[in-house]
Design a protein around this motif. Structure first.
Motif, PDB file in Angstrom:
ATOM      1  N   GLN A 134       0.828  -1.202   0.000  1.00  0.00           N
ATOM      2  CA  GLN A 134       0.000   0.000   0.000  1.00  0.00           C
ATOM      3  C   GLN A 134       0.867   1.259   0.000  1.00  0.00           C
ATOM      4  OE1 GLN A 134      -3.087   0.130   2.987  1.00  0.00           O
ATOM      5  NE2 GLN A 134      -3.204  -2.102   3.078  1.00  0.00           N
ATOM      6  N   PRO A 135       0.329   2.371  -0.517  1.00  0.00           N
ATOM      7  CA  PRO A 135       1.046   3.646  -0.402  1.00  0.00           C
ATOM      8  C   PRO A 135       1.281   3.970   1.062  1.00  0.00           C
ATOM      9  CG  PRO A 135      -0.806   3.837  -1.914  1.00  0.00           C
ATOM     10  CD  PRO A 135      -0.959   2.524  -1.221  1.00  0.00           C
ATOM     11  N   VAL A 171       4.902   5.990   9.141  1.00  0.00           N
ATOM     12  CA  VAL A 171       4.390   7.161   9.849  1.00  0.00           C
ATOM     13  C   VAL A 171       3.031   6.832  10.478  1.00  0.00           C
ATOM     14  CG1 VAL A 171       3.577   9.530   9.556  1.00  0.00           C
ATOM     15  CG2 VAL A 171       5.614   8.737   8.326  1.00  0.00           C
ATOM     16  N   PRO A 172       2.829   7.120  11.746  1.00  0.00           N
ATOM     17  CA  PRO A 172       1.552   6.809  12.392  1.00  0.00           C
ATOM     18  C   PRO A 172       0.412   7.657  11.853  1.00  0.00           C
ATOM     19  CG  PRO A 172       2.902   8.151  13.848  1.00  0.00           C
ATOM     20  CD  PRO A 172       3.772   7.781  12.667  1.00  0.00           C
ATOM     21  N   ASP A 173      -0.768   7.058  11.802  1.00  0.00           N
ATOM     22  CA  ASP A 173      -1.983   7.774  11.400  1.00  0.00           C
ATOM     23  C   ASP A 173      -1.892   8.336   9.990  1.00  0.00           C
ATOM     24  OD1 ASP A 173      -3.161   7.315  13.902  1.00  0.00           O
ATOM     25  OD2 ASP A 173      -2.139   9.054  14.744  1.00  0.00           O
ATOM     26  N   TRP A 174      -1.064   7.745   9.132  1.00  0.00           N
ATOM     27  CA  TRP A 174      -0.938   8.217   7.755  1.00  0.00           C
ATOM     28  C   TRP A 174      -1.555   7.175   6.831  1.00  0.00           C
ATOM     29  CZ3 TRP A 174       0.472   7.424   2.798  1.00  0.00           C
ATOM     30  CH2 TRP A 174       0.758   8.539   1.998  1.00  0.00           C
ATOM     31  N   GLY A 175      -2.393   7.640   5.927  1.00  0.00           N
ATOM     32  CA  GLY A 175      -2.998   6.751   4.945  1.00  0.00           C
ATOM     33  C   GLY A 175      -3.722   7.579   3.913  1.00  0.00           C
ATOM     34  N   ILE A 176      -3.723   7.125   2.665  1.00  0.00           N
ATOM     35  CA  ILE A 176      -4.384   7.868   1.596  1.00  0.00           C
ATOM     36  C   ILE A 176      -5.847   8.111   1.944  1.00  0.00           C
ATOM     37  CG2 ILE A 176      -5.099   7.776  -0.819  1.00  0.00           C
ATOM     38  CD1 ILE A 176      -2.127   8.290  -0.416  1.00  0.00           C
ATOM     39  N   GLY A 177      -6.263   9.369   1.846  1.00  0.00           N
ATOM     40  CA  GLY A 177      -7.638   9.736   2.149  1.00  0.00           C
ATOM     41  C   GLY A 177      -7.934   9.808   3.634  1.00  0.00           C
ATOM     42  N   PRO A 229      -6.052 -10.822   3.215  1.00  0.00           N
ATOM     43  CA  PRO A 229      -6.731  -9.605   3.671  1.00  0.00           C
ATOM     44  C   PRO A 229      -5.812  -8.416   3.886  1.00  0.00           C
ATOM     45  CG  PRO A 229      -6.558 -11.211   5.459  1.00  0.00           C
ATOM     46  CD  PRO A 229      -6.137 -11.911   4.209  1.00  0.00           C
ATOM     47  N   ASP A 230      -4.484  -8.661   4.019  1.00  0.00           N
ATOM     48  CA  ASP A 230      -3.563  -7.557   4.280  1.00  0.00           C
ATOM     49  C   ASP A 230      -2.934  -7.011   3.008  1.00  0.00           C
ATOM     50  OD1 ASP A 230      -2.108  -9.869   3.778  1.00  0.00           O
ATOM     51  OD2 ASP A 230      -0.451  -9.314   5.122  1.00  0.00           O
ATOM     52  N   ARG A 231      -3.366  -7.460   1.842  1.00  0.00           N
ATOM     53  CA  ARG A 231      -2.807  -6.997   0.577  1.00  0.00           C
ATOM     54  C   ARG A 231      -3.868  -6.268  -0.246  1.00  0.00           C
ATOM     55  NH1 ARG A 231       2.361  -9.315  -0.123  1.00  0.00           N
ATOM     56  NH2 ARG A 231       3.007  -9.767   2.018  1.00  0.00           N
ATOM     57  N   CYS A 232      -3.397  -5.506  -1.236  1.00  0.00           N
ATOM     58  CA  CYS A 232      -4.311  -4.700  -2.042  1.00  0.00           C
ATOM     59  C   CYS A 232      -5.094  -5.547  -3.039  1.00  0.00           C
ATOM     60  CB  CYS A 232      -3.525  -3.630  -2.802  1.00  0.00           C
ATOM     61  SG  CYS A 232      -2.799  -2.362  -1.743  1.00  0.00           S
ATOM     62  N   GLU A 233      -6.284  -5.098  -3.327  1.00  0.00           N
ATOM     63  CA  GLU A 233      -7.151  -5.721  -4.321  1.00  0.00           C
ATOM     64  C   GLU A 233      -7.225  -4.807  -5.538  1.00  0.00           C
ATOM     65  OE1 GLU A 233     -11.884  -6.951  -4.785  1.00  0.00           O
ATOM     66  OE2 GLU A 233     -11.136  -5.987  -2.961  1.00  0.00           O
ATOM     67  N   VAL A 234      -7.152  -5.376  -6.720  1.00  0.00           N
ATOM     68  CA  VAL A 234      -7.160  -4.600  -7.956  1.00  0.00           C
ATOM     69  C   VAL A 234      -8.470  -4.850  -8.700  1.00  0.00           C
ATOM     70  CG1 VAL A 234      -5.991  -4.190 -10.155  1.00  0.00           C
ATOM     71  CG2 VAL A 234      -4.659  -4.738  -8.122  1.00  0.00           C
ATOM     72  N   ARG A 235      -9.098  -3.769  -9.156  1.00  0.00           N
ATOM     73  CA  ARG A 235     -10.361  -3.867  -9.893  1.00  0.00           C
ATOM     74  C   ARG A 235     -10.328  -2.956 -11.115  1.00  0.00           C
ATOM     75  NH1 ARG A 235     -15.066  -3.201  -5.242  1.00  0.00           N
ATOM     76  NH2 ARG A 235     -14.482  -5.001  -3.935  1.00  0.00           N
ATOM     77  N   TYR A 236     -11.118  -3.328 -12.131  1.00  0.00           N
ATOM     78  CA  TYR A 236     -11.317  -2.457 -13.279  1.00  0.00           C
ATOM     79  C   TYR A 236     -12.665  -1.777 -13.101  1.00  0.00           C
ATOM     80  CZ  TYR A 236     -12.058  -0.819 -18.040  1.00  0.00           C
ATOM     81  OH  TYR A 236     -12.305  -0.027 -19.132  1.00  0.00           O
ATOM     82  N   GLU A 237     -12.641  -0.451 -12.949  1.00  0.00           N
ATOM     83  CA  GLU A 237     -13.854   0.322 -12.701  1.00  0.00           C
ATOM     84  C   GLU A 237     -13.806   1.638 -13.455  1.00  0.00           C
ATOM     85  OE1 GLU A 237     -14.626  -1.021  -8.045  1.00  0.00           O
ATOM     86  OE2 GLU A 237     -13.626   0.872  -8.481  1.00  0.00           O
ATOM     87  N   ALA A 284      -7.655  -1.259  -0.521  1.00  0.00           N
ATOM     88  CA  ALA A 284      -7.112  -1.909   0.660  1.00  0.00           C
ATOM     89  C   ALA A 284      -8.128  -1.780   1.783  1.00  0.00           C
ATOM     90  CB  ALA A 284      -5.789  -1.281   1.070  1.00  0.00           C
ATOM     91  N   SER A 285      -8.506  -2.897   2.370  1.00  0.00           N
ATOM     92  CA  SER A 285      -9.478  -2.909   3.470  1.00  0.00           C
ATOM     93  C   SER A 285     -10.769  -2.195   3.074  1.00  0.00           C
ATOM     94  CB  SER A 285      -8.876  -2.267   4.729  1.00  0.00           C
ATOM     95  OG  SER A 285      -7.685  -2.940   5.106  1.00  0.00           O
ATOM     96  N   GLY A 286     -11.187  -2.376   1.815  1.00  0.00           N
ATOM     97  CA  GLY A 286     -12.423  -1.785   1.331  1.00  0.00           C
ATOM     98  C   GLY A 286     -12.335  -0.333   0.956  1.00  0.00           C
ATOM     99  N   HIS A 287     -11.143   0.246   1.035  1.00  0.00           N
ATOM    100  CA  HIS A 287     -10.946   1.666   0.756  1.00  0.00           C
ATOM    101  C   HIS A 287     -10.052   1.825  -0.463  1.00  0.00           C
ATOM    102  CE1 HIS A 287     -10.236   5.922   1.366  1.00  0.00           C
ATOM    103  NE2 HIS A 287      -8.940   5.709   1.485  1.00  0.00           N
ATOM    104  N   THR A 288     -10.451   2.679  -1.406  1.00  0.00           N
ATOM    105  CA  THR A 288      -9.638   2.911  -2.590  1.00  0.00           C
ATOM    106  C   THR A 288      -8.449   3.796  -2.241  1.00  0.00           C
ATOM    107  OG1 THR A 288     -11.574   2.731  -4.023  1.00  0.00           O
ATOM    108  CG2 THR A 288      -9.631   3.794  -4.947  1.00  0.00           C
TER     109      THR A 288
END
Length: 261
Positions: free
Chosen positions: A12-13, A127-133, A166-174, A182-186
């Motif tokens: 994940q980023p 970095v703590p508390d860091w995540g896209i979005g 569950p700890d890895r990213c999922e890729v979709r065509y949308e 990741a964890s249901g979040h884009t």
């Protein structure tokens, strides 16, 4: 990056950093446009951490001139073994430019995918508390390239995306693009065909960063007053109002009033 427990899953980023040639100029510009303050980074002179709402947002590193690269925003991804991922990059047609290099409590690599888009990966604590979005972190990451499917294959293979864990990213065509979740979040998207259609011939395949602002027009005004330029005028996209800007040294980014794509 701070020494703390890992909070971002592998692949994940986990951070974004501006490779700049003039740290003072960059701090003045992004402070004016995005309201950031800055503190000295733990990696020594020439590195600083941008802070918003009391939390780290991004890094600024004064290495573009010494490395002979253009000023740009770079996305970093969390990995468990930098050596292994560096080998995968080379095996799949990418380039490893720097590293694995020991930095602080971890190791960092700067690389480029087969189309030339620069990215990095980080082995170590994040970095703590860091995540896209999330919070004050970047709202969105987007790979702008020629072939989104080829890019998805490359990054999927080096970062183990789309594996049944569950700890890895999922890729979709949308919506005519590849999304990374990741964890249901884009957390990112890969968009193809955008490079040839771009009116600016200087723009190459790249990871593009979106930053959240309260008012796009005010951010544009601040950017112009601080010596930046407007690459794409404020407009309503599928995800909200946004504008693409260039900082005084050429770094590209987008400001948006929405947090996700």
């Amino acid at each position: 990056m701070a020494a703390t427990d890992r909070v971002v899953g592998l692949g994940q980023p986990c951070w974004v950093s501006l490779l700049t040639a003039d740290l003072s100029t960059a701090q003045h510009f992004y402070g004016a446009v995005l309201g950031w303050t800055f503190r000295t980074g733990s990696f020594g002179e020439g590195f600083s951490v941008a802070v918003a709402d009391g939390k780290p947002v991004a890094g600024l590193t004064d290495v573009a001139r010494s490395m002979g690269v253009g000023v740009s925003w770079t996305a970093y991804f969390a990995v468990g073994d930098a050596n292994e991922v560096a080998s995968r990059v080379r095996e799949r047609g990418g380039t490893v430019a720097v590293g694995p290099l020991a930095v602080g409590t971890g190791r960092v690599v700067l690389a480029a995918d087969p189309a030339g888009a620069v990215f990095g990966f980080w082995e170590g604590r994040n970095v703590p508390d860091w995540g896209i979005g999330k919070g004050s972190a970047p709202a969105w990451l987007e790979l702008r390239t020629r072939d989104a499917f080829a890019a998805a294959m490359f990054y999927g293979e080096i970062f183990d995306w789309a594996v049944d864990r569950p700890d890895r990213c999922e890729v979709r065509y949308e919506d005519e693009m590849v999304t990374v979740r990741a964890s249901g979040h884009t957390v990112a998207c890969l968009r193809g065909g955008a490079i040839e259609a771009d009116p600016d011939p200087r723009i190459r395949p790249r990871w593009h960063v979106y930053f959240r602002v309260d008012d796009v027009e005010k951010a544009v005004e601040a950017a112009l007053a601080a010596g930046g330029a407007v690459v794409a005028e404020p407009t309503h996209s599928k995800v909200g109002r946004e504008a693409t800007l260039r900082d005084p040294e050429g770094g590209l980014f987008t400001v948006t009033e929405r947090s996700t794509c």
